[in-house]
Design a protein around this motif. Structure first.
Motif, PDB file in Angstrom:
ATOM      1  N   TRP B 334       0.839  -1.194   0.000  1.00 19.64           N
ATOM      2  CA  TRP B 334       0.000   0.000   0.000  1.00 19.64           C
ATOM      3  C   TRP B 334       0.879   1.250   0.000  1.00 19.64           C
ATOM      4  CZ3 TRP B 334      -0.550   4.382   2.828  1.00 19.64           C
ATOM      5  CH2 TRP B 334      -1.722   5.123   2.646  1.00 19.64           C
ATOM      6  N   LYS B 335       1.917   1.207   0.828  1.00 18.31           N
ATOM      7  CA  LYS B 335       2.795   2.380   0.922  1.00 18.31           C
ATOM      8  C   LYS B 335       3.537   2.613  -0.393  1.00 18.31           C
ATOM      9  CE  LYS B 335       3.459   1.717   5.898  1.00 18.31           C
ATOM     10  NZ  LYS B 335       4.402   1.318   6.972  1.00 18.31           N
ATOM     11  N   PHE B 336       3.990   1.543  -1.023  1.00 19.54           N
ATOM     12  CA  PHE B 336       4.671   1.715  -2.320  1.00 19.54           C
ATOM     13  C   PHE B 336       3.761   2.472  -3.285  1.00 19.54           C
ATOM     14  CE2 PHE B 336       7.423  -2.418  -1.925  1.00 19.54           C
ATOM     15  CZ  PHE B 336       8.019  -1.898  -0.788  1.00 19.54           C
ATOM     16  N   ALA B 337       2.501   1.990  -3.386  1.00 17.35           N
ATOM     17  CA  ALA B 337       1.555   2.617  -4.318  1.00 17.35           C
ATOM     18  C   ALA B 337       1.260   4.068  -3.928  1.00 17.35           C
ATOM     19  CB  ALA B 337       0.266   1.807  -4.364  1.00 17.35           C
ATOM     20  N   GLN B 338       1.132   4.292  -2.641  1.00 18.89           N
ATOM     21  CA  GLN B 338       0.794   5.632  -2.141  1.00 18.89           C
ATOM     22  C   GLN B 338       1.867   6.662  -2.514  1.00 18.89           C
ATOM     23  OE1 GLN B 338      -1.684   7.117  -0.889  1.00 18.89           O
ATOM     24  NE2 GLN B 338      -0.957   8.771   0.443  1.00 18.89           N
ATOM     25  N   TYR B 339       3.131   6.297  -2.305  1.00 14.77           N
ATOM     26  CA  TYR B 339       4.198   7.279  -2.565  1.00 14.77           C
ATOM     27  C   TYR B 339       4.573   7.314  -4.039  1.00 14.77           C
ATOM     28  CZ  TYR B 339       4.019   7.729   2.377  1.00 14.77           C
ATOM     29  OH  TYR B 339       3.542   7.966   3.641  1.00 14.77           O
ATOM     30  N   GLU B 340       4.200   6.308  -4.774  1.00 11.07           N
ATOM     31  CA  GLU B 340       4.293   6.429  -6.232  1.00 11.07           C
ATOM     32  C   GLU B 340       3.265   7.442  -6.708  1.00 11.07           C
ATOM     33  OE1 GLU B 340       4.178   2.489  -7.949  1.00 11.07           O
ATOM     34  OE2 GLU B 340       6.170   2.031  -7.155  1.00 11.07           O
ATOM     35  N   MET B 341       2.054   7.318  -6.207  1.00 12.97           N
ATOM     36  CA  MET B 341       1.011   8.298  -6.532  1.00 12.97           C
ATOM     37  C   MET B 341       1.475   9.714  -6.217  1.00 12.97           C
ATOM     38  SD  MET B 341      -2.008   9.325  -7.309  1.00 12.97           S
ATOM     39  CE  MET B 341      -3.138   7.914  -7.363  1.00 12.97           C
ATOM     40  N   LYS B 342       2.158   9.861  -5.090  1.00 13.21           N
ATOM     41  CA  LYS B 342       2.597  11.201  -4.654  1.00 13.21           C
ATOM     42  C   LYS B 342       3.878  11.652  -5.353  1.00 13.21           C
ATOM     43  CE  LYS B 342      -0.068  12.261  -0.836  1.00 13.21           C
ATOM     44  NZ  LYS B 342      -0.272  13.509  -0.080  1.00 13.21           N
ATOM     45  N   GLY B 343       4.460  10.758  -6.165  1.00 10.28           N
ATOM     46  CA  GLY B 343       5.599  11.168  -6.990  1.00 10.28           C
ATOM     47  C   GLY B 343       6.915  11.327  -6.265  1.00 10.28           C
ATOM     48  N   VAL B 344       7.062  10.703  -5.083  1.00 11.43           N
ATOM     49  CA  VAL B 344       8.305  10.843  -4.314  1.00 11.43           C
ATOM     50  C   VAL B 344       9.463  10.241  -5.128  1.00 11.43           C
ATOM     51  CG1 VAL B 344       9.494  10.187  -2.185  1.00 11.43           C
ATOM     52  CG2 VAL B 344       7.049  10.790  -2.141  1.00 11.43           C
ATOM     53  N   PRO B 345      10.532  11.011  -5.394  1.00 12.40           N
ATOM     54  CA  PRO B 345      11.577  10.562  -6.328  1.00 12.40           C
ATOM     55  C   PRO B 345      12.281   9.273  -5.927  1.00 12.40           C
ATOM     56  CG  PRO B 345      11.818  12.907  -5.854  1.00 12.40           C
ATOM     57  CD  PRO B 345      10.726  12.403  -4.968  1.00 12.40           C
ATOM     58  N   LEU B 346      12.535   9.064  -4.632  1.00 11.86           N
ATOM     59  CA  LEU B 346      13.241   7.853  -4.198  1.00 11.86           C
ATOM     60  C   LEU B 346      12.510   7.177  -3.053  1.00 11.86           C
ATOM     61  CD1 LEU B 346      17.079   8.626  -3.897  1.00 11.86           C
ATOM     62  CD2 LEU B 346      15.931   7.250  -5.651  1.00 11.86           C
ATOM     63  N   ARG B 347      12.380   5.837  -3.172  1.00 15.60           N
ATOM     64  CA  ARG B 347      11.854   5.045  -2.058  1.00 15.60           C
ATOM     65  C   ARG B 347      13.008   4.254  -1.473  1.00 15.60           C
ATOM     66  NH1 ARG B 347       7.979   1.827  -4.602  1.00 15.60           N
ATOM     67  NH2 ARG B 347       9.234  -0.070  -4.721  1.00 15.60           N
ATOM     68  N   LEU B 348      13.081   4.249  -0.163  1.00 16.08           N
ATOM     69  CA  LEU B 348      14.115   3.456   0.516  1.00 16.08           C
ATOM     70  C   LEU B 348      13.409   2.342   1.260  1.00 16.08           C
ATOM     71  CD1 LEU B 348      17.042   4.949   2.637  1.00 16.08           C
ATOM     72  CD2 LEU B 348      15.850   2.857   3.268  1.00 16.08           C
ATOM     73  N   GLU B 349      13.708   1.100   0.906  1.00 13.70           N
ATOM     74  CA  GLU B 349      13.116  -0.044   1.604  1.00 13.70           C
ATOM     75  C   GLU B 349      14.155  -0.642   2.547  1.00 13.70           C
ATOM     76  OE1 GLU B 349      10.877  -1.240  -2.608  1.00 13.70           O
ATOM     77  OE2 GLU B 349      11.893  -2.802  -1.438  1.00 13.70           O
ATOM     78  N   ILE B 350      13.723  -0.921   3.763  1.00 21.77           N
ATOM     79  CA  ILE B 350      14.638  -1.538   4.730  1.00 21.77           C
ATOM     80  C   ILE B 350      13.893  -2.605   5.527  1.00 21.77           C
ATOM     81  CG2 ILE B 350      14.257   0.347   6.421  1.00 21.77           C
ATOM     82  CD1 ILE B 350      17.682  -1.122   6.145  1.00 21.77           C
ATOM     83  N   GLY B 351      14.377  -3.848   5.478  1.00 19.48           N
ATOM     84  CA  GLY B 351      13.744  -4.951   6.200  1.00 19.48           C
ATOM     85  C   GLY B 351      14.788  -5.776   6.926  1.00 19.48           C
ATOM     86  N   PRO B 352      14.346  -6.840   7.620  1.00 21.90           N
ATOM     87  CA  PRO B 352      15.283  -7.647   8.429  1.00 21.90           C
ATOM     88  C   PRO B 352      16.441  -8.202   7.605  1.00 21.90           C
ATOM     89  CG  PRO B 352      13.017  -8.250   8.894  1.00 21.90           C
ATOM     90  CD  PRO B 352      12.972  -7.319   7.735  1.00 21.90           C
ATOM     91  N   LYS B 353      16.148  -8.670   6.374  1.00 18.44           N
ATOM     92  CA  LYS B 353      17.234  -9.251   5.564  1.00 18.44           C
ATOM     93  C   LYS B 353      18.243  -8.182   5.145  1.00 18.44           C
ATOM     94  CE  LYS B 353      14.565 -13.071   3.790  1.00 18.44           C
ATOM     95  NZ  LYS B 353      13.609 -13.421   2.715  1.00 18.44           N
ATOM     96  N   ASP B 354      17.719  -6.977   4.837  1.00  9.55           N
ATOM     97  CA  ASP B 354      18.618  -5.876   4.489  1.00  9.55           C
ATOM     98  C   ASP B 354      19.524  -5.548   5.673  1.00  9.55           C
ATOM     99  OD1 ASP B 354      17.374  -5.339   1.904  1.00  9.55           O
ATOM    100  OD2 ASP B 354      15.669  -4.608   3.077  1.00  9.55           O
ATOM    101  N   ILE B 355      18.907  -5.512   6.843  1.00 10.44           N
ATOM    102  CA  ILE B 355      19.683  -5.147   8.034  1.00 10.44           C
ATOM    103  C   ILE B 355      20.815  -6.151   8.244  1.00 10.44           C
ATOM    104  CG2 ILE B 355      19.569  -4.845  10.558  1.00 10.44           C
ATOM    105  CD1 ILE B 355      16.688  -3.791  10.133  1.00 10.44           C
ATOM    106  N   GLU B 356      20.460  -7.451   8.063  1.00  5.87           N
ATOM    107  CA  GLU B 356      21.482  -8.493   8.176  1.00  5.87           C
ATOM    108  C   GLU B 356      22.665  -8.239   7.254  1.00  5.87           C
ATOM    109  OE1 GLU B 356      20.309 -12.653   7.382  1.00  5.87           O
ATOM    110  OE2 GLU B 356      18.970 -12.363   9.112  1.00  5.87           O
ATOM    111  N   LYS B 357      22.323  -7.823   6.025  1.00  2.00           N
ATOM    112  CA  LYS B 357      23.379  -7.594   5.026  1.00  2.00           C
ATOM    113  C   LYS B 357      23.954  -6.182   5.095  1.00  2.00           C
ATOM    114  CE  LYS B 357      21.193 -10.657   1.630  1.00  2.00           C
ATOM    115  NZ  LYS B 357      20.387 -10.587   0.415  1.00  2.00           N
ATOM    116  N   ASN B 358      23.488  -5.387   6.071  1.00  2.00           N
ATOM    117  CA  ASN B 358      23.930  -3.994   6.213  1.00  2.00           C
ATOM    118  C   ASN B 358      23.734  -3.205   4.894  1.00  2.00           C
ATOM    119  OD1 ASN B 358      24.915  -2.007   7.966  1.00  2.00           O
ATOM    120  ND2 ASN B 358      26.942  -2.088   7.000  1.00  2.00           N
ATOM    121  N   GLN B 359      22.536  -3.357   4.327  1.00  2.00           N
ATOM    122  CA  GLN B 359      22.232  -2.668   3.063  1.00  2.00           C
ATOM    123  C   GLN B 359      20.789  -2.162   3.091  1.00  2.00           C
ATOM    124  OE1 GLN B 359      22.375  -5.708  -0.022  1.00  2.00           O
ATOM    125  NE2 GLN B 359      20.223  -6.157   0.275  1.00  2.00           N
TER     126      GLN B 359
END
Lengths: 478, 478
Positions: B334-359
């Motif tokens: 839902w959030k992805f779609a919402q901020y696409e609608m709002k035209g935000v230039p960059l989305r930053l996604e961060i989840g448990p696997k990213d944190i593990e990989k420090n990315q």
């Protein structure tokens, strides 16, 4: 040459004619000019730069508190203005009406907004649905129009610039807290940024905003002892919300009306700055809003190295301050007078002898204090002196207000003070409109506010002698 | 829940109904709302924040070039509007008239300013005396009113916000240079900050501003191939100065009239951003003016450490970027779609696997490119990606404009292109109004501009076959 001529005509001393002193300053410091439109002014670059600085500081504070800026139309259809009874009664007599668009007569008249509660409510009715949508914390920067009969630059004009915050809350308590919070923002801004001491309090019913449950105000005292209402904050309860059918689904699924506030500060405060701090040499500006904080005046600027040094100091200072060099052909004396007229907080003088000693001279506008500063400590010295100016201006204004504030226990005493001494009178009041009107009639004063900081002057109303409910500040007002 | 419902209704694809696509975006991205006043809109917080960012950048550029902000009245007395003949003929049919103040009929009607040349001239006549007073380089930010019959959000409204620069110069050459310089500021701003390629050129006499000697324009092409006039700059010669009796004493002591310019850019450009960059998922905002440049979306945010990490990244990024975390209960999708609608230039996604990989993952709005970024290089990566977005948006728009620009040598060819292919047509013109009007009639296009960068398409006018004077861009326009 036009400039030089201007400097030769001194401004009228305030002791001689306060009103003339005021208009001399607004004209000669080039804050504004009159126009072909009655009661509307041109705000000239120097005046507008002060307003931009005010906007910048306030806008930042509003945003830090979660407010968002929007833009509402400048027109209100007559039917929309008519929706809240007290409000329309207060404002309809003083609005400008659009009746024609191009060559066609409009089916419904539009007024130019005198204030925008009705427009915000109309919008809020569409965008507020659930308690999750609350609070709505909106503000706008715009100009509004009130068809005033007598006008004075900045103090009372047909068109004036302001910000108007309009918020909606889930509970009455939250809305009341917002009303107080924003009054606090105004008071803090006036005292700590503008050096204008203010009295925070509540307006009597007679003096409150049309349609409000309660109006809160900050009242400042001008040089001539008159009061300037400098910012107001209104609590509306759910009166407008009901009139405009603004509803939301509450946490218990019931349909509720939100509770509303509005609050505003206007270009009027520029008049307040002039009449609080100005003197017979012109404007005195608080550093926070001065378009030029430091004016560098080279002395014997034809001597080698002087202008270079002046520019070097400007480059150093501009990293942290609003600074200019006047390297025009005018004499240093002319420049001193010119920037005193313009109220620049600090003058920096630099000449061949100063350069030899690796120093410069700082002169504070508000108290003429001269400080010799080693050039390697310049940035620090300027920051310190501007802070001294800020504090000094406030203390000077506060001392004057205190020396011009009186207490009265009897009507006779009250009248005597009001007749003979410009300033505020503190006196007890029973709460009756009749007494408020009588004090206006016999002493020419209005109630300024019921201050939050109450004092016990006596037990009975200064006017009727019945038991008193509250202490009130009374005075003549702009 | 209101939010979720909104996301379920997709926006109308632009291929299906371009006008509906446009209004869907302005409503669903919460840029504006309609009001009870015909043709006037509420600009909502997200829309107004875009305008504030535009204001901030332009205002800084104007000031760097020595311009000063002022504020003129919003009203113009009828007699003042009438002073310059061509000007009043152009504007009088589309102004709103104030005829009543409170309950009294006004002796003279006032119009709400449609533009402020007359007010500036009235003021300049009072403050300009000598060549030493020139140039006067004034600008104001305000709203103006034109009584348009058909209106569309941002593109054409009864009230709109803009800045209007009004300058006076000692010589015609200086004024002409100013006109070009400010057009250059607009073009640079559109191309380098907004990613909107523009064609710089001069308007034909038919299309120029009422009262101007010459009007210059930047023309942008929208998704649907139609042109949007995105900013204009006018050279007035001394016509208004003569009509308003603005004079100065020249260097040789003779009495002269100054030479004048005006230039403006409005909230219309927000419509231009939407129709240049938007797609079927919503708005696509250039980083320079996006209220949110980076939206951080935590993935599996209930897992330990995710929200903390998201907030930690926000704190790091907020030093240099406009950044937010959405930690609401909505799903990541839902959030992805919402901020696409709002035209935000960059989305930053961060989840448990990213944190593990420090990315973390960065996703660019305009081309959906996904980039994995080591967390210790985050600031640099965000800066680089925003720069990529800026360039990429411009290049995409430029490629589209080029693919939709055609040349025509004969009237038949011209008609065929105009009938079948949306976009611009480049063709030679003899300079006669009759041909300009005929092309409107037979091909439905207007002259957009005579571009500074001329191309030699042929020797004869595409319409009448007489010798050509200039190459013109033709197209349908907003």
């Amino acid at each position: 040459m036009a400039e030089q001529k201007k400097m030769v005509e001194a401004i009228t001393p305030m002791e001689e004619d306060f009103a003339k002193w005021y208009t001399d300053i607004v004209k000669k410091a080039e804050l504004m000019d009159y126009t072909s439109v009655r009661g509307c002014m041109v705000i000239e670059p120097y005046g507008w730069a002060i307003w931009e600085n005010i906007q910048h500081i306030l806008d930042q504070r509003f945003k830090e508190l979660g407010h968002e800026n929007v833009s509402m139309p400048m027109f209100i259809p007559e039917s929309l203005l008519n929706k809240e009874k007290e409000h329309v009664e207060g404002f309809a007599p003083e609005v400008a009406w659009i009746t024609m668009g191009g060559n066609e007569k409009l089916q419904e008249r539009l007024c130019v907004r005198p204030t925008s509660e009705t427009l915000f409510c109309d919008h809020y009715a569409k965008v507020i649905h659930s308690w999750r949508d609350l609070p709505k914390l909106y503000n706008q920067w715009c100009s509004v129009v009130r068809w005033e009969k007598t006008t004075r630059p900045f103090l009372r004009s047909v068109e004036f610039h302001w910000q108007e915050g309009h918020t909606m809350h889930e509970t009455a308590q939250e809305a009341e807290e917002e009303t107080q919070r924003m009054l606090g923002v105004y008071a803090d801004f006036c005292e700590n940024e503008l050096g204008i001491p203010v009295i925070k309090g509540r307006k009597t019913d007679k003096e409150k905003f049309s349609g409000a449950v309660a109006t809160y105000t900050i009242e400042a005292m001008m040089h001539d002892g008159k009061a300037l209402q400098s910012g107001t904050s209104h609590y509306f309860g759910d009166g407008f919300a009901k009139a405009f059918n603004v509803t939301f689904q509450g946490r218990d699924n019931s349909i509720c009306h939100p509770f509303q506030t509005s609050w505003g500060m206007s270009t009027r405060i520029i008049g307040g700055i002039i009449m609080t701090h100005g003197d017979n040499d012109g404007l005195v500006l608080p550093p926070a809003v001065a378009p030029i904080q430091v004016i560098i005046v080279p002395v014997a600027q034809h001597k080698p190295g002087v202008l270079d040094k002046a520019q070097e100091l400007r480059k150093r200072l501009k990293k942290a301050f609003r600074v200019r060099v006047d390297d025009s052909d005018q004499s240093p004396g002319w420049k001193f007078a010119q920037y005193e007229m313009k109220g620049v907080p600090l003058r920096l003088e630099i000449g061949p002898k100063d350069i030899e000693k690796n120093q410069c001279v700082l002169v504070r506008r508000h108290d003429r204090q001269k400080i010799f500063v080693p050039l390697d400590q310049l940035e620090q010295a300027v920051a310190e002196q501007l802070e001294q100016v800020r504090k000094g201006m406030y203390e000077k204004a506060l001392a004057r207000r205190e020396s011009m504030t009186y207490s009265a226990k009897t009507l006779e005493e009250f009248k005597k003070i009001a007749d003979s001494k410009p300033g505020f009178v503190k006196a007890m009041w029973c709460g009756d409109l009749a007494c408020e009107e009588k004090l206006k009639e016999v002493a020419g004063v209005s109630s300024r506010c019921m201050p939050f900081e109450q004092e016990h002057i006596g037990d009975t109303c200064v006017c009727c002698g019945k038991p008193a409910k509250t202490m009130v500040y009374w005075g003549k007002a702009y």
